[in-house]
Scaffold this active site. Structure first.
Site, PDB file in Angstrom:
ATOM      1  N   LEU A  62       0.819  -1.221   0.000  1.00 49.67           N
ATOM      2  CA  LEU A  62       0.000   0.000   0.000  1.00 49.67           C
ATOM      3  C   LEU A  62       0.851   1.269   0.000  1.00 49.67           C
ATOM      4  O   LEU A  62       0.335   2.366  -0.136  1.00 49.67           O
ATOM      5  CB  LEU A  62      -0.970  -0.007   1.187  1.00 49.67           C
ATOM      6  CG  LEU A  62      -2.063  -1.090   1.156  1.00 49.67           C
ATOM      7  CD1 LEU A  62      -2.930  -1.018   2.406  1.00 49.67           C
ATOM      8  CD2 LEU A  62      -2.931  -0.974  -0.094  1.00 49.67           C
ATOM      9  N   ASP A 151       9.501  -8.766   3.019  1.00 48.87           N
ATOM     10  CA  ASP A 151       9.250  -8.813   1.570  1.00 48.87           C
ATOM     11  C   ASP A 151       9.819  -7.611   0.828  1.00 48.87           C
ATOM     12  O   ASP A 151       9.808  -6.484   1.311  1.00 48.87           O
ATOM     13  CB  ASP A 151       7.754  -8.906   1.266  1.00 48.87           C
ATOM     14  CG  ASP A 151       7.500  -9.046  -0.225  1.00 48.87           C
ATOM     15  OD1 ASP A 151       8.188  -9.848  -0.864  1.00 48.87           O
ATOM     16  OD2 ASP A 151       6.627  -8.339  -0.749  1.00 48.87           O
ATOM     17  N   HIS A 178      10.011 -13.948   1.247  1.00 50.71           N
ATOM     18  CA  HIS A 178      10.390 -13.576  -0.121  1.00 50.71           C
ATOM     19  C   HIS A 178      11.705 -14.331  -0.349  1.00 50.71           C
ATOM     20  O   HIS A 178      12.750 -13.923   0.145  1.00 50.71           O
ATOM     21  CB  HIS A 178      10.580 -12.052  -0.200  1.00 50.71           C
ATOM     22  CG  HIS A 178      11.232 -11.568  -1.453  1.00 50.71           C
ATOM     23  ND1 HIS A 178      10.611 -10.731  -2.347  1.00 50.71           N
ATOM     24  CD2 HIS A 178      12.477 -11.775  -1.967  1.00 50.71           C
ATOM     25  CE1 HIS A 178      11.435 -10.446  -3.358  1.00 50.71           C
ATOM     26  NE2 HIS A 178      12.570 -11.074  -3.142  1.00 50.71           N
ATOM     27  N   ASP A 304       0.439  -9.623  -5.018  1.00 53.81           N
ATOM     28  CA  ASP A 304       1.700  -8.879  -4.887  1.00 53.81           C
ATOM     29  C   ASP A 304       1.557  -7.504  -5.549  1.00 53.81           C
ATOM     30  O   ASP A 304       2.450  -7.039  -6.256  1.00 53.81           O
ATOM     31  CB  ASP A 304       2.892  -9.664  -5.457  1.00 53.81           C
ATOM     32  CG  ASP A 304       4.230  -9.089  -5.005  1.00 53.81           C
ATOM     33  OD1 ASP A 304       4.242  -8.133  -4.198  1.00 53.81           O
ATOM     34  OD2 ASP A 304       5.276  -9.589  -5.471  1.00 53.81           O
ATOM     35  N   HIS A 308       3.880   1.486  -8.742  1.00 49.70           N
ATOM     36  CA  HIS A 308       4.994   2.415  -8.984  1.00 49.70           C
ATOM     37  C   HIS A 308       4.472   3.510  -9.911  1.00 49.70           C
ATOM     38  O   HIS A 308       3.834   3.205 -10.932  1.00 49.70           O
ATOM     39  CB  HIS A 308       6.164   1.708  -9.678  1.00 49.70           C
ATOM     40  CG  HIS A 308       6.848   0.679  -8.832  1.00 49.70           C
ATOM     41  ND1 HIS A 308       7.634   0.993  -7.745  1.00 49.70           N
ATOM     42  CD2 HIS A 308       6.833  -0.673  -8.911  1.00 49.70           C
ATOM     43  CE1 HIS A 308       8.096  -0.117  -7.199  1.00 49.70           C
ATOM     44  NE2 HIS A 308       7.621  -1.153  -7.867  1.00 49.70           N
TER      45      HIS A 308
HETATM   46 ZN    ZN Z   1       8.580 -10.287  -2.727  1.00 48.31          ZN
HETATM   47 ZN    ZN Z   2       5.611  -8.147  -2.473  1.00 49.56          ZN
END
Ligand code: ZN
Ligand code: ZN
Length: 436
Positions: A62, A151, A178, A304, A308
């Site tokens: 977020l 992550d 991750h 995920d 951007h």
């Molecule tokens: Zn990741």
């Molecule tokens: Zn992620």
């Protein structure tokens, strides 16, 4: 006013339910399944639609605090509603990162103020996401964080991961990994293989993922901790997780829609909306992920969602940041590419996008049982629409699916018994709520 959602196909994997019936909501809770609508009820006609427990995306960025030019909690949760989600879990790689109680509380308050969907906070494993020192996990869990993850970066230090598992075990929380060995991915842009060679771009070896998944599984095994592998993308990782599960190690896994539907061939466009980490792989890895999803090795589909701002994604491929948005396309892409092709049925999709993420994160969600919170998603499985950048509610537009024609869409969302989103066919855009 009580609400009756009538004549919908109610699918709730938490109680093996799949039949056409009515659902009644009162005072924010599910109060009846299979009864009759009563006089005075607010009626929502769901004929021809699927009525599901509110969808949960357990892997979302977020960006707030610190990167509000990409997304805010307000815009991200609005995008979530329009994608059919009643709950999201948000990642802690913000600025500052979510490694303190104050930041957990800030995110919780912004989510309340936003008034869109539920937001569950994921906290950092390590202080400042540096992978060196454990964050104050106990305090963070007590302030409401539902799981921990660094992550964006892996925790490569095995001893740190082992101690994190031990802490998580005390609080019965999962560790979300991750999985990446960064010495194998430094400076790389895409999947290592034939296409990277053709394009002259540095590739990320599948070993970067496989080696770290093996390490994490081993550490989960010796500690008894709960591992959740994020964004699985390789055949090797799927195999390792399948074997670990059969040996009784507590591991769960997720895959993203893009790793199920796109390959590294897309990078031939040099479009940075196909650049993410882990990268789009070759078809054999895509097939292995689909098989893992089908046989239950992979428990969850998560977006995920990684916004951007456009100017960042416009840079040269090797300079552009990793990641794509996914909240508003996940369900339609899954509907089009997995359900309509016969790979998964709706019950499996709803399990992987609601029931299972709720179970993994320990949320009292993902069910339509009487007494549960009235988080409900209404899906039109036949709705045809085209993805257009200008229709996204997310602040960012970095989607690889722009221009795709998809079939299937969430058309209404109830959060805690309140209608927060409904699709309006006349204007061909969704409107927020009738109370606003
Ligand atoms: Zn990741
Ligand atoms: Zn992620």
């Amino acid at each position: 006013m009580p609400i009756s959602i009538i004549h919908g196909r109610v699918i709730d994997p938490s109680q093996q339910l799949d039949r056409v019936c009515n659902l009644r909501i009162e005072a924010g809770k599910i109060t009846e399944i299979g009864g009759e609508a009563r006089e005075g009820d607010d009626i929502f006609d769901a004929t021809g639609k699927i009525v599901a427990p509110g969808l949960i995306d357990m892997h979302v960025h977020l960006r707030e605090p610190g990167r509000e030019e990409d997304e805010t909690i307000q815009t991200g949760t609005l995008a979530a509603l329009h994608g059919g989600f009643t709950s999201v879990a948000c990642c802690p790689n913000t600025v500052p990162p979510i490694d303190s109680q104050a930041t957990v509380e800030f995110v919780q308050q912004q989510a309340l103020r936003g008034g869109n969907c539920n937001v569950f906070v994921l906290c950092c494993i390590s202080k400042n996401r540096e992978g060196k020192e454990l964050a104050e996990l106990g305090q963070l869990f007590e302030s409401g964080a539902v799981a921990c993850t660094d992550d964006g970066s892996p925790v490569e230090d095995a001893e740190l991961t082992r101690r994190a598992f031990e802490y998580c075990l005390m609080f019965d929380k999962p560790l979300l990994s991750h999985a990446e060995v960064t010495s194998l991915t430094n400076g790389a842009v895409m999947h290592e293989g034939k296409v990277a060679l053709q394009l002259g771009l540095r590739g990320m070896s599948v070993a970067a993922e496989d080696v770290m998944v093996a390490q994490d599984i081993t550490l989960a095994g010796i500690t008894g901790g709960r591992l959740h592998v994020m964004h699985v993308s390789t055949e090797g990782a799927v195999g390792l997780i399948r074997r670990a599960k059969s040996r009784g190690i507590r591991v769960t896994a997720e895959v993203t829609p893009h790793h199920l539907t796109l390959t590294d061939e897309s990078l031939k466009t040099y479009n940075a909306n196909f650049k993410m980490s882990p990268p789009l792989r070759s078809q054999d890895h895509v097939d292995a992920c689909i098989e893992g999803l089908r046989d239950g090795t992979i428990d969850v589909i998560a977006s995920d969602h990684a916004p951007h701002a456009t100017e960042k994604k416009m840079r040269e491929l090797d300079q552009a940041p990793f990641g794509i948005i996914g909240l508003e396309t996940m369900l339609p892409v899954v509907s089009t590419k997995l359900v309509r092709t016969g790979i998964l049925d709706w019950s499996a999709v709803i399990a992987k996008m609601s029931t299972n993420p709720a179970r993994i994160l320990g949320l009292a969600k993902g069910t339509l049982q009487v007494g549960a919170d009235a988080d409900v998603t209404v899906i039109d499985p036949e709705k045809r629409w085209t993805v257009r950048a200008e229709d996204f509610h997310s602040k960012s537009k970095n989607s690889p699916y722009i221009g795709w024609e998809l079939t299937g869409k969430a058309v209404a969302v109830f959060v805690g018994g309140q209608r927060k989103m409904s699709w309006n066919d006349q204007s061909n855009q969704s409107l927020r709520s009738y109370e606003q």
